[in-house]
Design a protein around this motif. Structure first.
Motif, PDB file in Angstrom:
ATOM      1  N   GLN A   1       0.822  -1.198   0.000  1.00 11.09           N
ATOM      2  CA  GLN A   1       0.000   0.000   0.000  1.00 11.09           C
ATOM      3  C   GLN A   1       0.863   1.259   0.000  1.00 11.09           C
ATOM      4  N   THR A   2       0.449   2.244  -0.803  1.00 11.07           N
ATOM      5  CA  THR A   2       1.111   3.542  -0.865  1.00 11.07           C
ATOM      6  C   THR A   2       0.068   4.628  -0.660  1.00 11.07           C
ATOM      7  N   LEU A   3       0.326   5.517   0.282  1.00 14.57           N
ATOM      8  CA  LEU A   3      -0.525   6.682   0.492  1.00 14.57           C
ATOM      9  C   LEU A   3       0.054   7.830  -0.329  1.00 14.57           C
ATOM     10  N   THR A   4      -0.780   8.473  -1.142  1.00  9.53           N
ATOM     11  CA  THR A   4      -0.335   9.558  -2.017  1.00  9.53           C
ATOM     12  C   THR A   4      -1.151  10.807  -1.756  1.00  9.53           C
ATOM     13  N   LEU A   5      -0.472  11.924  -1.546  1.00  3.87           N
ATOM     14  CA  LEU A   5      -1.107  13.239  -1.488  1.00  3.87           C
ATOM     15  C   LEU A   5      -0.532  14.043  -2.649  1.00  3.87           C
ATOM     16  N   THR A   6      -1.403  14.549  -3.507  1.00  2.00           N
ATOM     17  CA  THR A   6      -0.966  15.217  -4.732  1.00  2.00           C
ATOM     18  C   THR A   6      -1.540  16.624  -4.810  1.00  2.00           C
ATOM     19  N   GLY A   7      -0.685  17.563  -5.172  1.00  2.00           N
ATOM     20  CA  GLY A   7      -1.150  18.914  -5.456  1.00  2.00           C
ATOM     21  C   GLY A   7      -1.495  19.754  -4.245  1.00  2.00           C
ATOM     22  N   LEU A   8      -0.889  19.460  -3.110  1.00  2.00           N
ATOM     23  CA  LEU A   8      -1.144  20.247  -1.895  1.00  2.00           C
ATOM     24  C   LEU A   8      -0.457  21.603  -2.044  1.00  2.00           C
ATOM     25  N   ARG A   9      -1.248  22.667  -2.114  1.00  2.00           N
ATOM     26  CA  ARG A   9      -0.714  24.018  -2.353  1.00  2.00           C
ATOM     27  C   ARG A   9      -0.941  24.911  -1.139  1.00  2.00           C
ATOM     28  N   PHE A  10       0.111  25.629  -0.774  1.00  2.00           N
ATOM     29  CA  PHE A  10       0.040  26.601   0.316  1.00  2.00           C
ATOM     30  C   PHE A  10       1.278  27.478   0.231  1.00  2.00           C
ATOM     31  N   ASN A  11       1.371  28.481   1.083  1.00  2.00           N
ATOM     32  CA  ASN A  11       2.518  29.388   1.100  1.00  2.00           C
ATOM     33  C   ASN A  11       3.505  28.968   2.176  1.00  2.00           C
ATOM     34  N   ALA A  12       4.796  29.064   1.839  1.00  2.00           N
ATOM     35  CA  ALA A  12       5.854  28.710   2.784  1.00  2.00           C
ATOM     36  C   ALA A  12       6.918  29.798   2.778  1.00  2.00           C
TER      37      ALA A  12
ATOM     38  N   ALA B   1       3.413  13.957  -2.147  1.00  2.00           N
ATOM     39  CA  ALA B   1       4.086  13.011  -1.268  1.00  2.00           C
ATOM     40  C   ALA B   1       3.523  11.611  -1.460  1.00  2.00           C
ATOM     41  N   GLU B   2       4.420  10.627  -1.417  1.00  2.00           N
ATOM     42  CA  GLU B   2       4.034   9.219  -1.432  1.00  2.00           C
ATOM     43  C   GLU B   2       4.670   8.563  -0.213  1.00  2.00           C
ATOM     44  N   LEU B   3       3.878   7.800   0.516  1.00  2.00           N
ATOM     45  CA  LEU B   3       4.375   7.080   1.681  1.00  2.00           C
ATOM     46  C   LEU B   3       4.179   5.591   1.454  1.00  2.00           C
ATOM     47  N   ASN B   4       5.279   4.840   1.480  1.00  2.00           N
ATOM     48  CA  ASN B   4       5.212   3.388   1.335  1.00  2.00           C
ATOM     49  C   ASN B   4       4.798   2.799   2.679  1.00  2.00           C
ATOM     50  N   LEU B   5       3.609   2.232   2.730  1.00  4.35           N
ATOM     51  CA  LEU B   5       3.085   1.645   3.963  1.00  4.35           C
ATOM     52  C   LEU B   5       3.313   0.139   4.015  1.00  4.35           C
TER      53      LEU B   5
ATOM     54  N   GLN C   1      12.412  13.493   6.378  1.00  7.27           N
ATOM     55  CA  GLN C   1      12.776  12.900   7.669  1.00  7.27           C
ATOM     56  C   GLN C   1      11.577  12.825   8.597  1.00  7.27           C
ATOM     57  N   ARG C   2      10.787  13.875   8.645  1.00  3.80           N
ATOM     58  CA  ARG C   2       9.608  13.893   9.528  1.00  3.80           C
ATOM     59  C   ARG C   2       8.584  12.841   9.115  1.00  3.80           C
ATOM     60  N   LEU C   3       8.332  12.711   7.828  1.00  7.31           N
ATOM     61  CA  LEU C   3       7.364  11.718   7.357  1.00  7.31           C
ATOM     62  C   LEU C   3       7.835  10.292   7.616  1.00  7.31           C
ATOM     63  N   MET C   4       9.145  10.074   7.574  1.00  7.35           N
ATOM     64  CA  MET C   4       9.690   8.736   7.861  1.00  7.35           C
ATOM     65  C   MET C   4       9.459   8.329   9.318  1.00  7.35           C
ATOM     66  N   LEU C   5       9.216   9.302  10.201  1.00  9.86           N
ATOM     67  CA  LEU C   5       8.975   9.001  11.611  1.00  9.86           C
ATOM     68  C   LEU C   5       7.562   8.498  11.891  1.00  9.86           C
ATOM     69  N   LEU C   6       6.671   8.604  10.916  1.00  9.12           N
ATOM     70  CA  LEU C   6       5.296   8.144  11.124  1.00  9.12           C
ATOM     71  C   LEU C   6       5.264   6.625  11.275  1.00  9.12           C
ATOM     72  N   PRO C   7       4.410   6.124  12.149  1.00  2.00           N
ATOM     73  CA  PRO C   7       4.353   4.677  12.367  1.00  2.00           C
ATOM     74  C   PRO C   7       3.917   3.939  11.103  1.00  2.00           C
ATOM     75  N   GLY C   8       4.646   2.871  10.780  1.00  2.00           N
ATOM     76  CA  GLY C   8       4.279   2.032   9.646  1.00  2.00           C
ATOM     77  C   GLY C   8       4.754   2.531   8.296  1.00  2.00           C
ATOM     78  N   VAL C   9       5.549   3.610   8.263  1.00  2.65           N
ATOM     79  CA  VAL C   9       6.040   4.139   6.999  1.00  2.65           C
ATOM     80  C   VAL C   9       7.412   3.529   6.706  1.00  2.65           C
ATOM     81  N   TYR C  10       7.521   2.872   5.539  1.00  2.98           N
ATOM     82  CA  TYR C  10       8.766   2.233   5.125  1.00  2.98           C
ATOM     83  C   TYR C  10       9.610   3.125   4.218  1.00  2.98           C
TER      84      TYR C  10
END
Length: 124
Positions: free
Chosen positions: A9-20, A39-43, A89-98
């Motif tokens: 399973q892969t979680l994908t978030l596409t086109g997230l737009r905001f100001n940074a 972002a894609e997260l390999n679960l 690095q922060r996303l890799m800290l999420l539980p279950g993310v490979y």
């Protein structure tokens, strides 16, 4: 005939737009810049169907979305390379993310093009 009980399973978030707050140019240091994050997260292996229909038993993508926004807006960062590494690095800290794949595009740095960087870390 038997069927596999799990799938990759892969979680994908596409086109997230905001100001940074991102950039080294004078105008980038005084006002936030529009960016787009994909972002894609390999679960890894997941049941084809969760054992119940409860959000607490899966990775809540609302939280992933908020983490992306929070990490990218927490402070001014000069380099896109620094920001994308921090976010990965922060996303890799999420539980279950490979593994994590992230792409950040600066949408208005030039009049004639966008600039984006993509990074991949972990297992794919």
């Amino acid at each position: 005939m038997t069927h596999a009980a799990t799938g990759s399973q892969t979680l994908t978030l596409t086109g997230l737009r905001f100001n940074a707050n991102l950039g080294i140019l004078a105008h980038e240091k005084t006002a936030p810049q529009p960016i787009q994050v994909d972002a894609e997260l390999n679960l890894g292996p997941q049941p084809l169907r969760p054992h119940d229909d409860d959000i607490t038993h899966v990775l809540d993508y609302r939280k992933v979305r908020q983490i992306i926004i929070d990490e990218c807006t927490a402070e001014h960062v000069n380099l896109l390379e620094s920001l994308i590494g921090k976010l990965a690095q922060r996303l890799m800290l999420l539980p279950g993310v490979y593994g994590v794949r992230v792409k950040i595009a600066k949408l208005e740095i030039f009049d004639d093009c966008e600039v984006a960087i993509r990074i991949e870390t972990g297992q794919w």
